[in-house]
Structures are given as structure tokens and as C-alpha cells.
Write a protein that holds these residues in place. Structure first.
Motif, PDB file in Angstrom:
ATOM      1  N   ALA A 159       0.822  -1.209   0.000  1.00  0.00           N
ATOM      2  CA  ALA A 159       0.000   0.000   0.000  1.00  0.00           C
ATOM      3  C   ALA A 159       0.856   1.258   0.000  1.00  0.00           C
ATOM      4  O   ALA A 159       0.583   2.217  -0.736  1.00  0.00           O
ATOM      5  CB  ALA A 159      -0.934  -0.001   1.206  1.00  0.00           C
ATOM      6  N   GLY A 160       1.911   1.270   0.816  1.00  0.00           N
ATOM      7  CA  GLY A 160       2.731   2.477   0.942  1.00  0.00           C
ATOM      8  C   GLY A 160       3.621   2.747  -0.250  1.00  0.00           C
ATOM      9  O   GLY A 160       3.910   3.903  -0.570  1.00  0.00           O
ATOM     10  N   ASN A 161       4.067   1.689  -0.936  1.00  0.00           N
ATOM     11  CA  ASN A 161       5.032   1.856  -2.021  1.00  0.00           C
ATOM     12  C   ASN A 161       4.438   1.739  -3.421  1.00  0.00           C
ATOM     13  O   ASN A 161       5.053   2.205  -4.382  1.00  0.00           O
ATOM     14  CB  ASN A 161       6.146   0.818  -1.878  1.00  0.00           C
ATOM     15  N   GLY A 177      12.357   4.440  -6.825  1.00  0.00           N
ATOM     16  CA  GLY A 177      12.569   3.007  -6.744  1.00  0.00           C
ATOM     17  C   GLY A 177      13.759   2.677  -5.865  1.00  0.00           C
ATOM     18  O   GLY A 177      14.019   3.339  -4.859  1.00  0.00           O
ATOM     19  N   PHE A 178      14.498   1.632  -6.231  1.00  0.00           N
ATOM     20  CA  PHE A 178      15.730   1.264  -5.535  1.00  0.00           C
ATOM     21  C   PHE A 178      16.722   0.773  -6.586  1.00  0.00           C
ATOM     22  O   PHE A 178      16.332   0.511  -7.731  1.00  0.00           O
ATOM     23  CB  PHE A 178      15.470   0.195  -4.457  1.00  0.00           C
ATOM     24  N   PRO A 179      17.998   0.641  -6.266  1.00  0.00           N
ATOM     25  CA  PRO A 179      18.987   0.269  -7.277  1.00  0.00           C
ATOM     26  C   PRO A 179      18.624  -1.010  -8.031  1.00  0.00           C
ATOM     27  O   PRO A 179      18.332  -2.030  -7.413  1.00  0.00           O
ATOM     28  CB  PRO A 179      20.280   0.091  -6.461  1.00  0.00           C
ATOM     29  N   GLU A 180      18.601  -0.911  -9.346  1.00  0.00           N
ATOM     30  CA  GLU A 180      18.329  -2.027 -10.246  1.00  0.00           C
ATOM     31  C   GLU A 180      16.896  -2.547 -10.151  1.00  0.00           C
ATOM     32  O   GLU A 180      16.618  -3.692 -10.520  1.00  0.00           O
ATOM     33  CB  GLU A 180      19.315  -3.176 -10.004  1.00  0.00           C
ATOM     34  N   ALA A 181      15.982  -1.730  -9.694  1.00  0.00           N
ATOM     35  CA  ALA A 181      14.580  -2.160  -9.590  1.00  0.00           C
ATOM     36  C   ALA A 181      14.036  -2.593 -10.942  1.00  0.00           C
ATOM     37  O   ALA A 181      13.217  -3.514 -11.025  1.00  0.00           O
ATOM     38  CB  ALA A 181      13.722  -1.033  -9.014  1.00  0.00           C
ATOM     39  N   GLU A 182      14.513  -1.941 -12.011  1.00  0.00           N
ATOM     40  CA  GLU A 182      14.000  -2.258 -13.345  1.00  0.00           C
ATOM     41  C   GLU A 182      14.437  -3.628 -13.848  1.00  0.00           C
ATOM     42  O   GLU A 182      13.846  -4.176 -14.789  1.00  0.00           O
ATOM     43  CB  GLU A 182      14.418  -1.181 -14.348  1.00  0.00           C
ATOM     44  N   SER A 183      15.460  -4.227 -13.231  1.00  0.00           N
ATOM     45  CA  SER A 183      15.939  -5.540 -13.667  1.00  0.00           C
ATOM     46  C   SER A 183      15.179  -6.685 -13.011  1.00  0.00           C
ATOM     47  O   SER A 183      15.359  -7.847 -13.374  1.00  0.00           O
ATOM     48  CB  SER A 183      17.435  -5.682 -13.370  1.00  0.00           C
ATOM     49  N   ILE A 184      14.357  -6.387 -12.023  1.00  0.00           N
ATOM     50  CA  ILE A 184      13.530  -7.366 -11.304  1.00  0.00           C
ATOM     51  C   ILE A 184      14.371  -8.529 -10.775  1.00  0.00           C
ATOM     52  O   ILE A 184      14.054  -9.703 -10.956  1.00  0.00           O
ATOM     53  CB  ILE A 184      12.355  -7.880 -12.160  1.00  0.00           C
ATOM     54  N   ARG A 185      15.476  -8.162 -10.123  1.00  0.00           N
ATOM     55  CA  ARG A 185      16.290  -9.187  -9.474  1.00  0.00           C
ATOM     56  C   ARG A 185      15.685  -9.593  -8.141  1.00  0.00           C
ATOM     57  O   ARG A 185      14.910  -8.864  -7.539  1.00  0.00           O
ATOM     58  CB  ARG A 185      17.699  -8.644  -9.231  1.00  0.00           C
ATOM     59  N   ALA A 186      16.048 -10.779  -7.683  1.00  0.00           N
ATOM     60  CA  ALA A 186      15.646 -11.185  -6.332  1.00  0.00           C
ATOM     61  C   ALA A 186      16.328 -10.294  -5.312  1.00  0.00           C
ATOM     62  O   ALA A 186      17.482  -9.889  -5.496  1.00  0.00           O
ATOM     63  CB  ALA A 186      16.038 -12.640  -6.097  1.00  0.00           C
ATOM     64  N   TRP A 187      15.625  -9.975  -4.242  1.00  0.00           N
ATOM     65  CA  TRP A 187      16.234  -9.231  -3.141  1.00  0.00           C
ATOM     66  C   TRP A 187      15.862  -9.960  -1.858  1.00  0.00           C
ATOM     67  O   TRP A 187      14.884  -9.638  -1.198  1.00  0.00           O
ATOM     68  CB  TRP A 187      15.780  -7.777  -3.121  1.00  0.00           C
ATOM     69  N   SER A 188      16.644 -10.969  -1.554  1.00  0.00           N
ATOM     70  CA  SER A 188      16.358 -11.848  -0.433  1.00  0.00           C
ATOM     71  C   SER A 188      16.291 -11.069   0.877  1.00  0.00           C
ATOM     72  O   SER A 188      17.187 -10.297   1.201  1.00  0.00           O
ATOM     73  CB  SER A 188      17.440 -12.933  -0.334  1.00  0.00           C
ATOM     74  N   GLY A 189      15.232 -11.285   1.614  1.00  0.00           N
ATOM     75  CA  GLY A 189      15.045 -10.633   2.907  1.00  0.00           C
ATOM     76  C   GLY A 189      14.215  -9.374   2.847  1.00  0.00           C
ATOM     77  O   GLY A 189      13.742  -8.886   3.880  1.00  0.00           O
ATOM     78  N   ALA A 241       6.806  -4.494  -4.421  1.00  0.00           N
ATOM     79  CA  ALA A 241       6.081  -3.230  -4.595  1.00  0.00           C
ATOM     80  C   ALA A 241       6.815  -2.294  -5.542  1.00  0.00           C
ATOM     81  O   ALA A 241       6.216  -1.684  -6.440  1.00  0.00           O
ATOM     82  CB  ALA A 241       5.874  -2.562  -3.241  1.00  0.00           C
ATOM     83  N   LYS A 242       8.121  -2.170  -5.367  1.00  0.00           N
ATOM     84  CA  LYS A 242       8.874  -1.213  -6.172  1.00  0.00           C
ATOM     85  C   LYS A 242       9.070  -1.684  -7.611  1.00  0.00           C
ATOM     86  O   LYS A 242       9.068  -0.868  -8.549  1.00  0.00           O
ATOM     87  CB  LYS A 242      10.239  -0.944  -5.530  1.00  0.00           C
ATOM     88  N   THR A 243       9.247  -2.982  -7.824  1.00  0.00           N
ATOM     89  CA  THR A 243       9.353  -3.452  -9.205  1.00  0.00           C
ATOM     90  C   THR A 243       8.000  -3.318  -9.906  1.00  0.00           C
ATOM     91  O   THR A 243       7.941  -3.029 -11.109  1.00  0.00           O
ATOM     92  CB  THR A 243       9.849  -4.902  -9.280  1.00  0.00           C
ATOM     93  N   GLY A 244       6.930  -3.494  -9.158  1.00  0.00           N
ATOM     94  CA  GLY A 244       5.611  -3.201  -9.715  1.00  0.00           C
ATOM     95  C   GLY A 244       5.478  -1.734 -10.068  1.00  0.00           C
ATOM     96  O   GLY A 244       4.851  -1.364 -11.072  1.00  0.00           O
ATOM     97  N   LEU A 245       6.104  -0.875  -9.255  1.00  0.00           N
ATOM     98  CA  LEU A 245       6.066   0.560  -9.506  1.00  0.00           C
ATOM     99  C   LEU A 245       6.829   0.929 -10.779  1.00  0.00           C
ATOM    100  O   LEU A 245       6.490   1.906 -11.447  1.00  0.00           O
ATOM    101  CB  LEU A 245       6.636   1.308  -8.301  1.00  0.00           C
ATOM    102  N   VAL A 246       7.870   0.144 -11.113  1.00  0.00           N
ATOM    103  CA  VAL A 246       8.562   0.363 -12.386  1.00  0.00           C
ATOM    104  C   VAL A 246       7.581   0.212 -13.541  1.00  0.00           C
ATOM    105  O   VAL A 246       7.511   1.055 -14.448  1.00  0.00           O
ATOM    106  CB  VAL A 246       9.746  -0.615 -12.564  1.00  0.00           C
ATOM    107  N   SER A 247       6.804  -0.865 -13.519  1.00  0.00           N
ATOM    108  CA  SER A 247       5.829  -1.104 -14.583  1.00  0.00           C
ATOM    109  C   SER A 247       4.766  -0.014 -14.600  1.00  0.00           C
ATOM    110  O   SER A 247       4.360   0.461 -15.669  1.00  0.00           O
ATOM    111  CB  SER A 247       5.179  -2.474 -14.402  1.00  0.00           C
ATOM    112  N   LEU A 248       4.304   0.396 -13.418  1.00  0.00           N
ATOM    113  CA  LEU A 248       3.329   1.481 -13.347  1.00  0.00           C
ATOM    114  C   LEU A 248       3.901   2.747 -13.974  1.00  0.00           C
ATOM    115  O   LEU A 248       3.217   3.442 -14.749  1.00  0.00           O
ATOM    116  CB  LEU A 248       2.924   1.733 -11.895  1.00  0.00           C
ATOM    117  N   THR A 249       5.149   3.062 -13.634  1.00  0.00           N
ATOM    118  CA  THR A 249       5.799   4.268 -14.158  1.00  0.00           C
ATOM    119  C   THR A 249       5.879   4.239 -15.677  1.00  0.00           C
ATOM    120  O   THR A 249       5.517   5.206 -16.362  1.00  0.00           O
ATOM    121  CB  THR A 249       7.217   4.401 -13.556  1.00  0.00           C
TER     122      THR A 249
END
Length: 253
Positions: free
Chosen positions: A115-117, A144-156, A163-171
Motif C-alpha cells: 500500500a505504501g510503495n 525506486g531502488f537500485p536495479e529495480a528495473e531488472s527485477i532481481r531477487a532481493w532476499s530478505g 512493490a517497487k518493481t511493480g512501480l517500475v511497470s506502473l511508471t
């Protein structure tokens, strides 16, 4: 410049963190600034007074962008005050610092991140974009955050990453849909910028060391604000759907 000609920027999350230097920079550029806060009333009012003391115009509003009713109320208040919104900068976004496997997130934690992001940005653009269309154009910036557009795993940190990779698509989708209305939509990806440098100038960080960042010095709120100010410039109308890293070479491991 006549009063009614001065553009209006709504900096969501502008009362603390990376949004602070964005607010200060845009005020220098002649924008009237709307700042909303969820809980940081003192910080928002202090920043508002600082801008006003420098001759700027500020509207400080309480509201949670993850709540549809709050977004609608705040948008109406800005419109009633100044009659327009020329730039929407979505600098807010909760983050859970504790590494948490996806299956260990509670319902509330998951909903807070999404919801927040992500959802909050959707609620904002749904209210603000029609106003920009009527005005003949506008600017939207997401964070976003570094490399959000590459949709890499971010364990933890999976809920935030989702949320942020979804925001890339929204953008990118919003950029494609709104360019014919002269509305540009871009994402800025800050690097690993930490307190006290989120609200600092480049000069304050110039001679400091940061081993996490290949550039060698800490990133600052001013680094991010410089890109936002560039993207909001009237002559930046050829840039849309872009994802711009402001990372000093930092990448997520």
C-alpha cells in the motif's frame, strides 16, 4: 513571475528523508510546495517555515497516501488553495529494515509495503493526472531502488522489492499512456543513502568516506534532488519512461 503562473509541486514524503532536499531545491526553482506528512507533523512544519522564511510558498497537509480518502482530501485541498498541480514527486515509501523471508511477513507488514510503495502511487496519479491533463501537461516522479528495473531477487526484503518493481511497470505504463497529454513520468532510483545524509548537501558529504559506494563518498538528498529538478524542468519534456540510478555505482547484493 505573476503569482498564478508559479507552478505547484506536491512532494509526497517531503517532510523527512530524501524528500527534504527535493522540497528545498524545487522551492529555489520557484515552485509552490505542498508537503504532506503522516505522523511527522513537527518536521513538516519546521521545513515549511524554513521555505517560507526564504520567500517560498508552502502548504503543509496531514494525510496517509495509502488511504484513498486521504489522497482525495489532500488533492482537493491543494486544488482549492492553488488551483493546480504541475509536478507530483512520490518520495514516500515504508521500508522494513529487518531481513524477513517472504513467508514470514505478517498480513499487516505485507499490506504496509504494498500500500505504501505501490497502491499509494496509484491512488495519487488517479487523482492528479486528470488535473494535469486539463492544465495541458505535468510531471510525475516515482522513487525506486537500485536495479529495480531488472527485477532481481532481493532476499530478505521481498515485499518492498515486489512493490517497487511493480512501480517500475506502473511508471513506464503511465508514461506511455500520458505522453500525448504532455505529461512525463520517470523513476529515480536512489542508492544506499543513509542518515544523516538523506537530508544533507553534497558539500557536507564531499570529504566523507563510504565503503559501500564505489564513488567513495556517501550519497545525499541533494544528489537525488538534482535529478528530480532536472526532470521537472520544462525542457526535459523529451524524457519519459526512464529509470535513472542515483547510486554512486552501488548495487544490491
Amino acid at each position: 513571475m505573476k503569482h498564478f503562473e508559479k507552478p505547484v509541486a506536491w512532494v509526497v514524503g517531503g517532510s523527512k528523508g530524501l524528500g527534504v532536499m527535493v522540497v528545498k531545491g524545487l522551492a529555489e526553482d520557484g515552485y509552490r510546495i505542498a508537503i504532506n506528512y503522516r505522523q511527522s507533523r513537527t518536521a513538516a512544519q519546521k521545513l515549511g517555515m524554513e521555505i517560507e522564511n526564504r520567500g517560498g510558498e508552502v502548504l503543509v497537509i496531514q494525510g496517509d497516501v495509502s488511504q484513498v480518502a486521504d489522497v482525495r482530501r489532500m488533492t482537493k485541498e491543494i486544488e482549492a488553495t492553488w488551483g493546480r498541480i504541475d509536478a507530483l514527486v512520490c518520495a514516500a515509501g515504508p521500508f522494513i529494515f529487518k531481513r524477513t523471508p517472504l513467508t514470514d511477513f505478517t498480513d499487516d507488514e505485507w499490506q504496509e509495503m504494498i500500500a505504501g510503495n505501490l497502491s499509494g502511487v496509484f491512488y495519487l496519479i488517479r487523482e492528479v493526472i486528470p488535473m494535469m491533463r486539463k492544465q495541458g501537461g505535468g510531471r510525475v516522479i516515482t522513487f525506486g531502488f537500485p536495479e529495480a528495473e531488472s527485477i532481481r531477487a532481493w532476499s530478505g526484503y521481498g515485499s518492498y522489492a515486489v512493490a517497487k518493481t511493480g512501480l517500475v511497470s506502473l511508471t513506464k505504463t503511465l508514461a506511455a499512456e500520458e505522453i500525448h497529454h504532455h505529461i512525463t513520468v520517470n523513476m529515480v532510483n536512489p542508492g544506499d543513502i543513509r542518515d544523516p545524509f538523506k537530508e544533507a548537501t553534497i558539500k557536507e558529504a564531499r570529504n566523507r568516506k563510504d565503503p559501500r559506494t564505489p564513488a567513495g563518498r556517501p550519497g545525499t538528498g541533494e544528489d537525488v534532488a538534482r535529478i528530480v529538478r532536472f526532470l521537472l524542468h520544462p525542457d526535459s519534456d523529451f524524457i519519459t519512461g526512464a529509470v535513472i540510478p542515483v547510486t554512486g555505482g552501488f548495487v544490491n547484493e
